[in-house]
Motif scaffolding. Sequence first.
Motif, PDB file in Angstrom:
ATOM      1  N   ALA A 127       7.460  17.919 -21.575  1.00  0.00           N
ATOM      2  CA  ALA A 127       8.101  17.572 -20.883  1.00  0.00           C
ATOM      3  C   ALA A 127       8.570  16.647 -21.221  1.00  0.00           C
ATOM      4  O   ALA A 127       8.443  15.484 -21.123  1.00  0.00           O
ATOM      5  N   ARG A 145       4.224  22.750 -17.390  1.00  0.00           N
ATOM      6  CA  ARG A 145       4.839  22.296 -18.619  1.00  0.00           C
ATOM      7  C   ARG A 145       3.654  22.376 -19.202  1.00  0.00           C
ATOM      8  O   ARG A 145       2.316  21.703 -18.948  1.00  0.00           O
ATOM      9  N   SER A 172      -0.265  20.334 -16.493  1.00  0.00           N
ATOM     10  CA  SER A 172       0.245  20.762 -17.354  1.00  0.00           C
ATOM     11  C   SER A 172      -0.873  21.525 -17.783  1.00  0.00           C
ATOM     12  O   SER A 172      -2.398  22.221 -17.378  1.00  0.00           O
TER      13      SER A 172
END
Length: 311
Positions: A127, A145, A172
């Motif tokens: 990211a 991400r 994430s």
Amino acid sequence: MSNPKFRRLALIGIGLIGSSIAHVVRREGLAEEIVISTRSAHTLRRAEELGLGDRYCLDAAEAVEDADLVILCVPVGACEAVTRWIAPALSPGAIVSDVGSTKASVVRQMAPHLPDNVHFIPGHPIAGTEESGPDAGFADLFRNRWCILTPVEGTSPDALERLAAFWTDCGSMVDTMDAEHHDLVLAIVSHLPHIIAYNIVGTADDLAAVTKSEVIKYSASGFRDFTRLAASDPTMWRDVCLHNKDAILEMLSRFSEDLAALQRSIRWGDGDALFDLFTRTRGIRRSIIAAGQETATPNFGRDKPGESERR
Ligand code: NAP
């Protein structure tokens, strides 16, 4: 703060990635205390003005004292020097990680200097933006991400689970793989596109017959999309190129071969070959959108209403 996962988080380096971690850790209550260290007094002062941490020190060794999670957020070329600095001050049982864009080199730089009684687990959040510095960070940078962890042999499953849970709490999705494989994958999905962007923007800048003002004026026809990548931090990308040399050279030679084939199709007017390639690549973009890694809104969702694209 309800049940924070870590007592003391030390962030060494507080640019885009470090400050984004600080924001999300604060928002989600993932650590009781955030200690920030960076190389320059100027950046440290800015981090303090932004209220990114609870304590601030120029001495990285002081910052990691009693920390149970230490994350290096510095350019990959700085990992060895920083590790040598902090190693004697690390707490037994601490998890030591990083966010560097290359992994095998980071393992080579860090592992030999770390004491046996810490858990070293390299990491890479996939990211970012083209911005850098402590002002650039934001809490949602890691949301949806991937974060890749590249544990070394003998890594404690408990420590790995704790670090994976940390990144999940940051928003994430977490994957693990070995460092060499990470470097090969990232060479094609990230490093090569940046190198191509740096190259094409450099070429346009060098052209004598087309003026710079024309390049800028008509940039919305495609060139502009490369300039975002080519505006990325020069230090970071110099280090990525130097520290993932083999995988990047491998991908560049494959790229050059494919480019030569494309050149031949254009030269010989092989419209079918061009059409087939462009159809195949369009499908890749659709898969990326379907996987939630890009918006389906035309033009990356950045057109203002009424603004149309010139092509
Ligand atoms: P950044 O915004 O430029 O911040 C870099 C930080 O590292 C600053 O605190 C800087 O300190 C410090 N630093 C720079 N050179 C150093 C050196 N030689 N020794 C010690 N400290 C040094 O960088 P970033 O974008 O956050 O990137 C940090 C790491 O994340 C890099 O390894 C990069 O590969 C990785 N990464 C970046 C992205 C991205 O899109 N940017 C995405 C994923 C991973 P001062 O300001 O005090 O000098």
